[in-house]
Design a protein around this motif. Sequence first.
Motif, PDB file in Angstrom:
ATOM      1  N   MET A 136     -98.049   9.721  85.387  1.00  0.00           N
ATOM      2  CA  MET A 136     -97.740   8.949  84.184  1.00  0.00           C
ATOM      3  C   MET A 136     -96.274   8.547  84.105  1.00  0.00           C
ATOM      4  SD  MET A 136    -100.409   8.361  82.225  1.00  0.00           S
ATOM      5  CE  MET A 136    -100.091   8.292  80.482  1.00  0.00           C
ATOM      6  N   SER A 137     -95.397   9.323  84.774  1.00  0.00           N
ATOM      7  CA  SER A 137     -93.981   9.026  84.613  1.00  0.00           C
ATOM      8  C   SER A 137     -93.629   7.656  85.193  1.00  0.00           C
ATOM      9  CB  SER A 137     -93.140  10.118  85.257  1.00  0.00           C
ATOM     10  OG  SER A 137     -93.583  10.301  86.589  1.00  0.00           O
ATOM     11  N   ASN A 138     -94.372   7.226  86.215  1.00  0.00           N
ATOM     12  CA  ASN A 138     -94.093   5.913  86.795  1.00  0.00           C
ATOM     13  C   ASN A 138     -94.953   4.820  86.189  1.00  0.00           C
ATOM     14  OD1 ASN A 138     -92.194   6.869  88.571  1.00  0.00           O
ATOM     15  ND2 ASN A 138     -93.768   7.524  90.036  1.00  0.00           N
ATOM     16  N   PHE A 139     -95.418   5.050  85.000  1.00  0.00           N
ATOM     17  CA  PHE A 139     -96.349   4.125  84.367  1.00  0.00           C
ATOM     18  C   PHE A 139     -95.732   2.734  84.214  1.00  0.00           C
ATOM     19  CE2 PHE A 139     -98.135   2.012  80.689  1.00  0.00           C
ATOM     20  CZ  PHE A 139     -99.485   2.200  80.864  1.00  0.00           C
ATOM     21  N   SER A 140     -96.483   1.714  84.637  1.00  0.00           N
ATOM     22  CA  SER A 140     -96.101   0.347  84.300  1.00  0.00           C
ATOM     23  C   SER A 140     -97.386  -0.459  84.138  1.00  0.00           C
ATOM     24  CB  SER A 140     -95.207  -0.268  85.381  1.00  0.00           C
ATOM     25  OG  SER A 140     -95.972  -0.585  86.507  1.00  0.00           O
ATOM     26  N   VAL A 141     -97.305  -1.497  83.339  1.00  0.00           N
ATOM     27  CA  VAL A 141     -98.503  -2.274  83.046  1.00  0.00           C
ATOM     28  C   VAL A 141     -98.578  -3.462  83.993  1.00  0.00           C
ATOM     29  CG1 VAL A 141     -99.716  -3.624  81.295  1.00  0.00           C
ATOM     30  CG2 VAL A 141     -98.472  -1.562  80.630  1.00  0.00           C
ATOM     31  N   LYS A 142     -99.507  -3.370  84.940  1.00  0.00           N
ATOM     32  CA  LYS A 142     -99.682  -4.478  85.885  1.00  0.00           C
ATOM     33  C   LYS A 142    -100.887  -5.319  85.514  1.00  0.00           C
ATOM     34  CE  LYS A 142     -97.754  -1.773  89.654  1.00  0.00           C
ATOM     35  NZ  LYS A 142     -97.891  -0.471  88.955  1.00  0.00           N
ATOM     36  N   LYS A 143    -101.850  -4.675  84.868  1.00  0.00           N
ATOM     37  CA  LYS A 143    -103.083  -5.396  84.518  1.00  0.00           C
ATOM     38  C   LYS A 143    -103.555  -4.932  83.131  1.00  0.00           C
ATOM     39  CE  LYS A 143    -107.573  -6.456  86.575  1.00  0.00           C
ATOM     40  NZ  LYS A 143    -108.485  -6.113  87.684  1.00  0.00           N
ATOM     41  N   VAL A 144    -103.856  -5.919  82.298  1.00  0.00           N
ATOM     42  CA  VAL A 144    -104.297  -5.633  80.930  1.00  0.00           C
ATOM     43  C   VAL A 144    -105.722  -6.123  80.751  1.00  0.00           C
ATOM     44  CG1 VAL A 144    -103.892  -6.179  78.481  1.00  0.00           C
ATOM     45  CG2 VAL A 144    -101.943  -5.888  80.019  1.00  0.00           C
ATOM     46  N   ALA A 145    -106.539  -5.349  80.068  1.00  0.00           N
ATOM     47  CA  ALA A 145    -107.841  -5.855  79.622  1.00  0.00           C
ATOM     48  C   ALA A 145    -107.731  -6.126  78.134  1.00  0.00           C
ATOM     49  CB  ALA A 145    -108.944  -4.829  79.877  1.00  0.00           C
ATOM     50  N   VAL A 146    -108.174  -7.297  77.723  1.00  0.00           N
ATOM     51  CA  VAL A 146    -108.237  -7.612  76.296  1.00  0.00           C
ATOM     52  C   VAL A 146    -109.708  -7.728  75.938  1.00  0.00           C
ATOM     53  CG1 VAL A 146    -107.594  -9.240  74.487  1.00  0.00           C
ATOM     54  CG2 VAL A 146    -106.010  -8.815  76.378  1.00  0.00           C
ATOM     55  N   LEU A 147    -110.135  -6.953  74.957  1.00  0.00           N
ATOM     56  CA  LEU A 147    -111.541  -6.961  74.537  1.00  0.00           C
ATOM     57  C   LEU A 147    -111.666  -7.846  73.307  1.00  0.00           C
ATOM     58  CD1 LEU A 147    -112.268  -3.102  74.818  1.00  0.00           C
ATOM     59  CD2 LEU A 147    -112.239  -4.836  76.639  1.00  0.00           C
ATOM     60  N   GLU A 192     -96.789  -3.748  65.096  1.00  0.00           N
ATOM     61  CA  GLU A 192     -96.809  -2.380  64.568  1.00  0.00           C
ATOM     62  C   GLU A 192     -97.508  -1.489  65.584  1.00  0.00           C
ATOM     63  OE1 GLU A 192     -97.168  -2.423  59.777  1.00  0.00           O
ATOM     64  OE2 GLU A 192     -98.788  -3.439  60.817  1.00  0.00           O
ATOM     65  N   LEU A 193     -96.912  -0.330  65.800  1.00  0.00           N
ATOM     66  CA  LEU A 193     -97.484   0.644  66.726  1.00  0.00           C
ATOM     67  C   LEU A 193     -97.866   1.859  65.889  1.00  0.00           C
ATOM     68  CD1 LEU A 193     -97.772   0.520  69.780  1.00  0.00           C
ATOM     69  CD2 LEU A 193     -95.505   1.512  69.990  1.00  0.00           C
ATOM     70  N   ILE A 194     -99.170   2.240  65.968  1.00  0.00           N
ATOM     71  CA  ILE A 194     -99.647   3.260  65.030  1.00  0.00           C
ATOM     72  C   ILE A 194    -100.315   4.409  65.785  1.00  0.00           C
ATOM     73  CG2 ILE A 194    -100.992   3.676  62.911  1.00  0.00           C
ATOM     74  CD1 ILE A 194    -100.759   0.110  63.978  1.00  0.00           C
ATOM     75  N   PRO A 195     -99.659   5.562  65.836  1.00  0.00           N
ATOM     76  CA  PRO A 195    -100.281   6.723  66.476  1.00  0.00           C
ATOM     77  C   PRO A 195    -101.195   7.472  65.509  1.00  0.00           C
ATOM     78  CG  PRO A 195     -98.071   7.288  65.756  1.00  0.00           C
ATOM     79  CD  PRO A 195     -98.295   5.848  65.351  1.00  0.00           C
ATOM     80  N   ILE A 247     -97.213   8.183  75.390  1.00  0.00           N
ATOM     81  CA  ILE A 247     -98.061   6.979  75.390  1.00  0.00           C
ATOM     82  C   ILE A 247     -97.420   5.897  74.520  1.00  0.00           C
ATOM     83  CG2 ILE A 247    -100.294   6.110  74.477  1.00  0.00           C
ATOM     84  CD1 ILE A 247    -100.582   7.612  77.114  1.00  0.00           C
ATOM     85  N   LEU A 248     -96.942   6.332  73.368  1.00  0.00           N
ATOM     86  CA  LEU A 248     -96.294   5.379  72.463  1.00  0.00           C
ATOM     87  C   LEU A 248     -95.031   4.823  73.081  1.00  0.00           C
ATOM     88  CD1 LEU A 248     -96.420   6.924  68.904  1.00  0.00           C
ATOM     89  CD2 LEU A 248     -97.812   5.103  69.845  1.00  0.00           C
ATOM     90  N   ASP A 249     -94.269   5.691  73.738  1.00  0.00           N
ATOM     91  CA  ASP A 249     -93.026   5.240  74.373  1.00  0.00           C
ATOM     92  C   ASP A 249     -93.338   4.216  75.457  1.00  0.00           C
ATOM     93  OD1 ASP A 249     -91.712   6.995  72.744  1.00  0.00           O
ATOM     94  OD2 ASP A 249     -91.433   8.544  74.278  1.00  0.00           O
ATOM     95  N   GLN A 250     -94.369   4.510  76.263  1.00  0.00           N
ATOM     96  CA  GLN A 250     -94.731   3.596  77.356  1.00  0.00           C
ATOM     97  C   GLN A 250     -95.206   2.252  76.809  1.00  0.00           C
ATOM     98  OE1 GLN A 250     -97.568   6.237  79.085  1.00  0.00           O
ATOM     99  NE2 GLN A 250     -96.108   7.109  80.535  1.00  0.00           N
TER     100      GLN A 250
END
Length: 296
Positions: free
Chosen positions: A1-12, A159-162, A170-173
């Motif tokens: 998880m530490s190297n997490f980056s978003v390369k692909k997103v799914a939008v539902l 808005e980011l809501i945990p 997760i929120l930080d990422q």
Amino acid sequence: MSNFSVKKVAVLGAGVMGAQIAAHCVNAKVQVVLFDLPGKEGTPKNGIVLKAIEGLKKLSPAPLGDKEDAALIQVANYEDNLDQLADCDLIIEAIAERLDWKHDLYKKVAPHIGQNAIFASNTSGLPIHQLAEGFDADLKARFCGVHFFNPPRYMHLVELIPTEATRPEILDQLETFLTSVLGKGVVRAKDTPNFIANRVGIFGMLATIHQAEKFGLSVDVVDDLTGAKLGRAKSGTFRTADVVGLDTMGHVIKTMQDNLKDDPFAAVYKTPDVLAKLIEKGALGQKAGGGFYKKV
Ligand code: NAD
């Protein structure tokens, strides 16, 4: 998880918000799979996806060429293509604002979500902890609300809501992706009905519409008072409602009715008759070709 980056997103959900969120990601050169119900998914050659790609032209920094944009968005449906979720780093759900429909969909998609992926809902204000009911502890820890505003390509705020179960990293990422890749401004909100912006914003719109009904004010006069004459040409109360979608607004009001029964302002959360009548007629605003305005 530490190297997490978003390369692909799914939008539902390829509706008003989903298509535009997908287009916004593509503008940031992020690959997107845009899901909808079978038969309702757009294709890069027609419908809502093309419209969203058109919107990219107005984005800054300069967007990609159309051909390239289209290639970055794949369209998919929940019957045939759920396997495409497996390598998505981020899944953003943007289907209609109904808790029961979202729960039904979550049951279907959850087993296909990768074990390091972040799952987030673009709900306008349904309680995030209620959306997460039914998830195992691991998915609960990777789930939160990510509330984009409409239209996402212009509106800076997210808005980011945990929930209590959401892992802080997760929120930080997600915040890093939203700010440094999509260029958004993030406000962290609490898991309260309609969060911050819609709790205040829909309250203001409702109070205005109730007063307009009471005093017989026209749509034009109200929008002059709350939009154009204030120097906000595109954000009068009724025009904003049409852009949001009147069914969506109805659902957001219902969230307030269901969850804020003891609130001192509960009387304001009544659905205005004029809104209820338009929803009943299917005049749902801009996406349906008309609502308070014929063409918006
Ligand atoms: P929309 O009506 O434009 O699109 C709804 C989408 O949900 C469509 O793609 C539709 O096919 C799909 N859908 C409908 N029923 C479904 C079901 N049972 N299962 C799976 N998919 C289904 O709605 P929208 O305005 O894009 O809103 C989507 C989400 O984003 C909602 O949660 C809404 O509250 C939120 N949101 C909306 C706005 C806004 O201004 N419209 C702003 C912020 C957040």
